[in-house]
Enzyme design. Sequence first.
Site, PDB file in Angstrom:
ATOM      1  N   ASN A   1     -10.682  -1.816  -0.470  1.00  0.00           N
ATOM      2  CA  ASN A   1     -11.879  -1.150   0.050  1.00  0.00           C
ATOM      3  C   ASN A   1     -11.872   0.371  -0.121  1.00  0.00           C
ATOM      4  O   ASN A   1     -12.925   0.994  -0.171  1.00  0.00           O
ATOM      5  CB  ASN A   1     -12.077  -1.501   1.530  1.00  0.00           C
ATOM      6  CG  ASN A   1     -10.841  -1.249   2.355  1.00  0.00           C
ATOM      7  OD1 ASN A   1      -9.732  -1.625   1.954  1.00  0.00           O
ATOM      8  ND2 ASN A   1     -10.985  -0.623   3.494  1.00  0.00           N
ATOM      9  N   HIS A   2     -10.670   0.976  -0.199  1.00  0.00           N
ATOM     10  CA  HIS A   2     -10.609   2.442  -0.314  1.00  0.00           C
ATOM     11  C   HIS A   2     -10.627   2.947  -1.755  1.00  0.00           C
ATOM     12  O   HIS A   2     -10.494   4.155  -1.980  1.00  0.00           O
ATOM     13  CB  HIS A   2      -9.367   2.978   0.402  1.00  0.00           C
ATOM     14  CG  HIS A   2      -9.505   2.967   1.894  1.00  0.00           C
ATOM     15  ND1 HIS A   2     -10.351   3.821   2.565  1.00  0.00           N
ATOM     16  CD2 HIS A   2      -8.929   2.177   2.836  1.00  0.00           C
ATOM     17  CE1 HIS A   2     -10.289   3.563   3.867  1.00  0.00           C
ATOM     18  NE2 HIS A   2      -9.436   2.564   4.052  1.00  0.00           N
TER      19      HIS A   2
ATOM     20  N   GLU B   1      -4.536   2.064  -3.505  1.00  0.00           N
ATOM     21  CA  GLU B   1      -5.882   2.490  -3.055  1.00  0.00           C
ATOM     22  C   GLU B   1      -5.843   3.696  -2.114  1.00  0.00           C
ATOM     23  O   GLU B   1      -6.842   4.375  -1.959  1.00  0.00           O
ATOM     24  CB  GLU B   1      -6.626   1.332  -2.379  1.00  0.00           C
ATOM     25  CG  GLU B   1      -6.061   0.952  -1.027  1.00  0.00           C
ATOM     26  CD  GLU B   1      -7.075   0.236  -0.148  1.00  0.00           C
ATOM     27  OE1 GLU B   1      -8.216   0.020  -0.579  1.00  0.00           O
ATOM     28  OE2 GLU B   1      -6.710  -0.110   0.987  1.00  0.00           O
ATOM     29  N   ASN B   2      -4.682   3.946  -1.491  1.00  0.00           N
ATOM     30  CA  ASN B   2      -4.579   5.101  -0.593  1.00  0.00           C
ATOM     31  C   ASN B   2      -3.462   6.048  -1.014  1.00  0.00           C
ATOM     32  O   ASN B   2      -2.856   6.734  -0.186  1.00  0.00           O
ATOM     33  CB  ASN B   2      -4.350   4.628   0.844  1.00  0.00           C
ATOM     34  CG  ASN B   2      -5.592   3.972   1.409  1.00  0.00           C
ATOM     35  OD1 ASN B   2      -6.699   4.444   1.198  1.00  0.00           O
ATOM     36  ND2 ASN B   2      -5.417   2.862   2.100  1.00  0.00           N
TER      37      ASN B   2
ATOM     38  N   HIS C   1      -1.013  -2.816   6.009  1.00  0.00           N
ATOM     39  CA  HIS C   1       0.073  -1.828   5.963  1.00  0.00           C
ATOM     40  C   HIS C   1       1.295  -2.262   6.789  1.00  0.00           C
ATOM     41  O   HIS C   1       2.261  -1.509   6.904  1.00  0.00           O
ATOM     42  CB  HIS C   1      -0.371  -0.429   6.427  1.00  0.00           C
ATOM     43  CG  HIS C   1      -1.468   0.168   5.603  1.00  0.00           C
ATOM     44  ND1 HIS C   1      -1.880   1.463   5.735  1.00  0.00           N
ATOM     45  CD2 HIS C   1      -2.242  -0.365   4.630  1.00  0.00           C
ATOM     46  CE1 HIS C   1      -2.869   1.719   4.897  1.00  0.00           C
ATOM     47  NE2 HIS C   1      -3.116   0.607   4.213  1.00  0.00           N
TER      48      HIS C   1
ATOM     49  N   ASP D   1       0.823  -1.217   0.000  1.00  0.00           N
ATOM     50  CA  ASP D   1       0.000   0.000   0.000  1.00  0.00           C
ATOM     51  C   ASP D   1       0.856   1.267   0.000  1.00  0.00           C
ATOM     52  O   ASP D   1       1.623   1.504   0.944  1.00  0.00           O
ATOM     53  CB  ASP D   1      -0.907   0.011   1.238  1.00  0.00           C
ATOM     54  CG  ASP D   1      -1.820  -1.206   1.308  1.00  0.00           C
ATOM     55  OD1 ASP D   1      -1.313  -2.323   1.514  1.00  0.00           O
ATOM     56  OD2 ASP D   1      -3.041  -1.031   1.159  1.00  0.00           O
TER      57      ASP D   1
ATOM     58  N   HIS E   1      -6.401  -8.484  -0.793  1.00  0.00           N
ATOM     59  CA  HIS E   1      -6.478  -7.317   0.083  1.00  0.00           C
ATOM     60  C   HIS E   1      -7.354  -7.670   1.281  1.00  0.00           C
ATOM     61  O   HIS E   1      -8.569  -7.826   1.147  1.00  0.00           O
ATOM     62  CB  HIS E   1      -7.090  -6.156  -0.721  1.00  0.00           C
ATOM     63  CG  HIS E   1      -6.935  -4.831  -0.084  1.00  0.00           C
ATOM     64  ND1 HIS E   1      -5.752  -4.125  -0.102  1.00  0.00           N
ATOM     65  CD2 HIS E   1      -7.804  -4.069   0.614  1.00  0.00           C
ATOM     66  CE1 HIS E   1      -5.912  -2.982   0.534  1.00  0.00           C
ATOM     67  NE2 HIS E   1      -7.143  -2.926   0.992  1.00  0.00           N
TER      68      HIS E   1
HETATM   69 FE   FE2 Z   1      -7.473  -1.361   2.371  1.00  0.00          FE
END
Ligand code: FE2
Length: 257
Positions: free
Chosen positions: A67-68, A39-40, A178, A8, A151
């Site tokens: 999810n993000h 995603e982040n 993470h 991530d 994930h």
């Molecule tokens: Fe996530």
Amino acid sequence: MKFLIIGDVIGRTGRNALKEFLPSLLKEEQPDLVIANGENSAGGFGITKKVYDELLSLGIDVITSGNHIWDKKEVLKFIDQEERLLRPANYPPSALGRGYGVYTKDNKKIAVINLMGRVFMGIPLDCPFRKFDEIYEELKDTVDYIIVDFHGEATSEKMAFGYYVDGRADIVFGTHSHVPTADEQILPKGTAYITDVGLTGAVHSVIGMKIEEPIQKFITGMPIKYEVATKGFLLNCLIVEIDETETKIKRVKLKKE
Ligand code: FE2
């Protein structure tokens, strides 16, 4: 074939860590395909078109998510068009975007599949195990390599998935927590596996975010806005080399305080 896999990427600090370490890593390792979970990568939540283009310009070939992925609303405008951006394949079929892609490098076809766990994730997705079976049946005769970003939060779910697809996927790497795990290994039937690659972002942080806010949240129980931590650069990645006789897996951590 050599694969470089980055976990991530958290906000601008994560992108700056990529700028700091990736050029020499690419030069040294000469990977055929580079994958990162993005995603982040925009402000610590979600991804924008500008950040997506920036990640590609740094040498990343495929960007996975989780999810993000939907956090920045503009993603809805470009996710359908961008073949190198994936969202978990076990979202309902009507969700925008794609859950896997096939990419050609050096005349080899490499499938990258993005899946998301269902334990502690709070999103009622389809079964990632059965979704893998479905995609595998579709791809197995036409691709040379299959790589999965799983994930998920629960280590048990990720490990169970690794063994479930052992011998069918070439690489399974976990993202989302993470925090890197020290269990990189070759499973009995040959799949290269790690439960979590870990983040690329600040050196001192709470999963990539400034430390004070999460502490306050845990102490008070009240909602609080998180901000991306900014001090130092940390890059966690995985290098997997697969040839006809052997698969090698190596975890790499690069850090500058
Ligand atoms: Fe996530």
